[in-house]
Motif scaffolding. Structure first.
Motif, PDB file in Angstrom:
ATOM      1  N   GLU A 210       0.877  -1.107   0.124  1.00  0.00           N
ATOM      2  CA  GLU A 210       0.098   0.012  -0.162  1.00  0.00           C
ATOM      3  C   GLU A 210       0.602   1.182  -0.074  1.00  0.00           C
ATOM      4  OE1 GLU A 210      -4.131   1.873   2.319  1.00  0.00           O
ATOM      5  OE2 GLU A 210      -2.774   0.273   3.172  1.00  0.00           O
ATOM      6  N   GLU A 211       2.013   1.323   0.695  1.00  0.00           N
ATOM      7  CA  GLU A 211       2.844   2.278   0.686  1.00  0.00           C
ATOM      8  C   GLU A 211       3.475   2.531  -0.533  1.00  0.00           C
ATOM      9  OE1 GLU A 211       5.704   1.631   3.974  1.00  0.00           O
ATOM     10  OE2 GLU A 211       4.335   2.122   5.434  1.00  0.00           O
ATOM     11  N   LYS A 212       3.961   1.454  -1.235  1.00  0.00           N
ATOM     12  CA  LYS A 212       4.539   1.633  -2.562  1.00  0.00           C
ATOM     13  C   LYS A 212       3.584   2.153  -3.522  1.00  0.00           C
ATOM     14  CE  LYS A 212       7.034   0.932  -6.283  1.00  0.00           C
ATOM     15  NZ  LYS A 212       8.201   1.736  -6.424  1.00  0.00           N
ATOM     16  N   ALA A 213       2.422   2.042  -3.394  1.00  0.00           N
ATOM     17  CA  ALA A 213       1.178   2.288  -4.236  1.00  0.00           C
ATOM     18  C   ALA A 213       0.885   3.863  -3.863  1.00  0.00           C
ATOM     19  CB  ALA A 213      -0.254   1.637  -4.004  1.00  0.00           C
ATOM     20  N   ALA A 214       1.086   4.280  -2.831  1.00  0.00           N
ATOM     21  CA  ALA A 214       1.030   5.726  -2.411  1.00  0.00           C
ATOM     22  C   ALA A 214       2.058   6.457  -3.135  1.00  0.00           C
ATOM     23  CB  ALA A 214       0.986   6.012  -1.055  1.00  0.00           C
ATOM     24  N   GLU A 215       3.451   5.752  -3.054  1.00  0.00           N
ATOM     25  CA  GLU A 215       4.350   6.571  -3.792  1.00  0.00           C
ATOM     26  C   GLU A 215       4.450   6.714  -5.045  1.00  0.00           C
ATOM     27  OE1 GLU A 215       7.756   3.961  -2.567  1.00  0.00           O
ATOM     28  OE2 GLU A 215       7.617   4.498  -0.539  1.00  0.00           O
ATOM     29  N   VAL A 216       3.757   5.677  -5.819  1.00  0.00           N
ATOM     30  CA  VAL A 216       3.526   5.664  -7.311  1.00  0.00           C
ATOM     31  C   VAL A 216       2.698   6.932  -7.530  1.00  0.00           C
ATOM     32  CG1 VAL A 216       2.773   4.339  -9.249  1.00  0.00           C
ATOM     33  CG2 VAL A 216       4.079   3.245  -7.698  1.00  0.00           C
ATOM     34  N   LEU A 217       1.387   6.728  -6.865  1.00  0.00           N
ATOM     35  CA  LEU A 217       0.432   7.853  -7.027  1.00  0.00           C
ATOM     36  C   LEU A 217       1.140   9.334  -6.887  1.00  0.00           C
ATOM     37  CD1 LEU A 217      -2.737   8.175  -7.557  1.00  0.00           C
ATOM     38  CD2 LEU A 217      -2.927   8.052  -5.145  1.00  0.00           C
ATOM     39  N   GLU A 218       1.968   9.493  -5.566  1.00  0.00           N
ATOM     40  CA  GLU A 218       2.460  10.742  -5.635  1.00  0.00           C
ATOM     41  C   GLU A 218       3.554  11.342  -6.808  1.00  0.00           C
ATOM     42  OE1 GLU A 218       1.664  13.200  -3.308  1.00  0.00           O
ATOM     43  OE2 GLU A 218       0.359  11.817  -2.867  1.00  0.00           O
ATOM     44  N   ALA A 219       4.210   9.925  -7.235  1.00  0.00           N
ATOM     45  CA  ALA A 219       4.987  10.516  -8.559  1.00  0.00           C
ATOM     46  C   ALA A 219       4.337  10.830  -9.467  1.00  0.00           C
ATOM     47  CB  ALA A 219       5.915   9.279  -8.654  1.00  0.00           C
ATOM     48  N   ALA A 220       3.162  10.155  -9.839  1.00  0.00           N
ATOM     49  CA  ALA A 220       2.077  10.680 -10.969  1.00  0.00           C
ATOM     50  C   ALA A 220       1.596  12.018 -10.861  1.00  0.00           C
ATOM     51  CB  ALA A 220       1.249   9.596 -11.158  1.00  0.00           C
ATOM     52  N   LEU A 221       1.426  12.452  -9.691  1.00  0.00           N
ATOM     53  CA  LEU A 221       0.855  13.792  -9.297  1.00  0.00           C
ATOM     54  C   LEU A 221       1.819  14.877  -9.297  1.00  0.00           C
ATOM     55  CD1 LEU A 221      -2.024  12.581  -7.078  1.00  0.00           C
ATOM     56  CD2 LEU A 221      -2.296  13.018  -9.379  1.00  0.00           C
ATOM     57  N   ARG A 222       3.265  14.465  -9.312  1.00  0.00           N
ATOM     58  CA  ARG A 222       4.307  15.657  -9.019  1.00  0.00           C
ATOM     59  C   ARG A 222       3.919  16.950  -9.824  1.00  0.00           C
ATOM     60  NH1 ARG A 222       8.318  12.585 -10.562  1.00  0.00           N
ATOM     61  NH2 ARG A 222       8.503  11.569  -8.514  1.00  0.00           N
ATOM     62  N   ASP A 223       3.611  16.671 -11.084  1.00  0.00           N
ATOM     63  CA  ASP A 223       3.591  17.981 -11.866  1.00  0.00           C
ATOM     64  C   ASP A 223       2.078  18.543 -12.046  1.00  0.00           C
ATOM     65  OD1 ASP A 223       6.296  17.861 -12.070  1.00  0.00           O
ATOM     66  OD2 ASP A 223       5.965  16.546 -13.770  1.00  0.00           O
ATOM     67  N   ILE A 224       1.166  18.074 -11.309  1.00  0.00           N
ATOM     68  CA  ILE A 224      -0.198  18.717 -11.429  1.00  0.00           C
ATOM     69  C   ILE A 224      -0.408  20.032 -11.059  1.00  0.00           C
ATOM     70  CG2 ILE A 224      -2.440  18.281 -10.636  1.00  0.00           C
ATOM     71  CD1 ILE A 224      -1.428  16.022 -12.451  1.00  0.00           C
ATOM     72  N   PRO A 225      -0.874  20.932 -11.840  1.00  0.00           N
ATOM     73  CA  PRO A 225      -0.845  22.456 -11.393  1.00  0.00           C
ATOM     74  C   PRO A 225      -1.482  22.675 -10.230  1.00  0.00           C
ATOM     75  CG  PRO A 225      -1.481  22.201 -13.805  1.00  0.00           C
ATOM     76  CD  PRO A 225      -1.360  20.679 -13.206  1.00  0.00           C
ATOM     77  N   ALA A 226      -1.176  23.679  -9.610  1.00  0.00           N
ATOM     78  CA  ALA A 226      -1.813  23.986  -8.165  1.00  0.00           C
ATOM     79  C   ALA A 226      -3.038  24.352  -8.115  1.00  0.00           C
ATOM     80  CB  ALA A 226      -0.929  25.219  -7.520  1.00  0.00           C
ATOM     81  N   ASP A 227      -3.715  24.770  -9.298  1.00  0.00           N
ATOM     82  CA  ASP A 227      -5.081  25.090  -9.302  1.00  0.00           C
ATOM     83  C   ASP A 227      -6.222  23.880  -9.490  1.00  0.00           C
ATOM     84  OD1 ASP A 227      -4.204  24.858 -11.847  1.00  0.00           O
ATOM     85  OD2 ASP A 227      -6.009  25.922 -12.852  1.00  0.00           O
ATOM     86  N   ILE A 228      -5.572  22.601  -9.643  1.00  0.00           N
ATOM     87  CA  ILE A 228      -6.498  21.630  -9.774  1.00  0.00           C
ATOM     88  C   ILE A 228      -6.564  20.876  -8.370  1.00  0.00           C
ATOM     89  CG2 ILE A 228      -6.576  19.385 -10.959  1.00  0.00           C
ATOM     90  CD1 ILE A 228      -7.007  21.698 -12.753  1.00  0.00           C
ATOM     91  N   GLU A 229      -7.747  20.663  -8.204  1.00  0.00           N
ATOM     92  CA  GLU A 229      -8.108  19.979  -6.798  1.00  0.00           C
ATOM     93  C   GLU A 229      -8.048  18.371  -7.251  1.00  0.00           C
ATOM     94  OE1 GLU A 229     -11.741  18.990  -3.973  1.00  0.00           O
ATOM     95  OE2 GLU A 229     -12.141  20.645  -5.440  1.00  0.00           O
ATOM     96  N   VAL A 230      -7.122  17.668  -6.494  1.00  0.00           N
ATOM     97  CA  VAL A 230      -6.876  16.487  -6.608  1.00  0.00           C
ATOM     98  C   VAL A 230      -7.211  15.575  -5.256  1.00  0.00           C
ATOM     99  CG1 VAL A 230      -4.973  14.642  -7.204  1.00  0.00           C
ATOM    100  CG2 VAL A 230      -5.137  16.880  -8.249  1.00  0.00           C
ATOM    101  N   HIS A 231      -7.993  14.509  -5.705  1.00  0.00           N
ATOM    102  CA  HIS A 231      -8.230  13.451  -4.583  1.00  0.00           C
ATOM    103  C   HIS A 231      -7.352  12.340  -4.741  1.00  0.00           C
ATOM    104  CE1 HIS A 231     -12.392  15.341  -4.153  1.00  0.00           C
ATOM    105  NE2 HIS A 231     -11.680  16.444  -3.859  1.00  0.00           N
TER     106      HIS A 231
END
Length: 290
Positions: A210-231
């Protein structure tokens, strides 16, 4: 010149619903709409459009189909520029070629023939696997009316393939246009051989996955613009089942497709096939950009 949204029409109820959805999308994006009828058969074989036109089905021709679709799009959004074309060839080949100069392709989930019904939209699945642009397949309704999104979220599946980055960009752009959040979902599983009966270690393998999945998720969201709400969601289970569950209350489900050396077009894996066949909302299949 802006690339249009291209819709494959065949006179069936699902294709008419695709026209409605694409007209809404074209108005939202400020893009032109191109309606394409591709078939080796010039005459229409169904009854739905024939009833609308007040003609026997054997008198409905290809031009009638695209003209009716154009009137439908204009009636929904008069400001959208609409063009039509009739292509005397197999729809799979014609639509894949159209995808080279399209912002996106929009298709119904089923065709009008009984065989297409049995295969759950063989044209849509084939085109989604070979197109050069995003393909949106309209799922989640069983009539000929496009239902506006009411859930207020775009769901995107996050994997470890480069194609998922293109899918994320598409989801973010769509969420910005609609003013809704993105829900990024990463599925994970703990292999059976890694479980243990020791009471102090029973949850350790699962926690690590589960921790590995969370790390992959964070890496995929690294460059998401600040104005986008992300869940963010990490969910235990098969990816296809997790995403199908997420589609139940989503306005759009976005998945990636990857290129393989030596293969024609894109390779659709089990996850993409599953959501194209069973999702409860429209599905966007986004190819990895070359």
């Amino acid at each position: 010149m802006e690339m249009p949204l291209v819709v494959g029409v065949d006179g069936s109820e699902p294709s008419l619903r695709a026209v409605d959805w694409a007209a809404d999308e074209a108005a939202l994006r400020g893009l032109p709409l191109r309606l394409v009828y591709a078939s080796l058969w010039e005459r229409y074989e169904g009854t739905s459009l024939a009833e609308d036109l007040g003609k026997p089905s054997d008198e409905v021709m290809a031009e009638d189909i695209v003209d009716a679709a154009a009137r439908r799009a204009h009636g929904r959004h008069a400001e959208v520029k609409v063009t039509t074309d009739v292509l005397p060839e197999e729809p799979e080949y014609a639509l894949v070629r159209e995808s080279r100069s399209a912002a996106a392709l929009v298709l119904g989930s089923r065709g009008r023939s009984s065989l297409a019904e049995a295969l759950l939209g063989s044209v849509s699945v084939t085109v989604a696997g070979h197109a050069h642009c995003p393909v949106i397949v309209l799922r989640g309704s069983h009539d000929n009316r496009a239902v506006p999104g009411g859930h207020g979220r775009i769901v995107v599946g996050v994997g470890e393939d480069p194609a998922d980055a293109a899918a994320m960009r598409f989801a973010v752009e769509d969420a910005r246009r609609r003013g809704v959040p993105v829900e990024a979902v990463r599925a994970w599983r703990c292999p059976a051989h890694e479980t243990t009966d020791h009471p102090l270690l029973a949850g350790e393998p699962a926690r690590l996955h589960e921790e590995k999945a969370a790390e992959v998720l964070e890496a995929a969201l690294r460059d998401i613009p600040a104005d986008i709400e992300v869940h963010r969601r990490t969910v235990e289970g098969h990816a296809r089942q997790v995403l199908l569950g997420a589609s139940a209350d989503a306005d759009l489900l976005v998945v990636g497709a990857r290129r393989r050396e030596g293969h024609y077009g894109l390779h659709l894996g089990r996850v993409a096939h599953a959501v194209l066949h069973h999702a409860d909302c429209p599905v966007a299949v986004v190819p990895q950009r070359a």
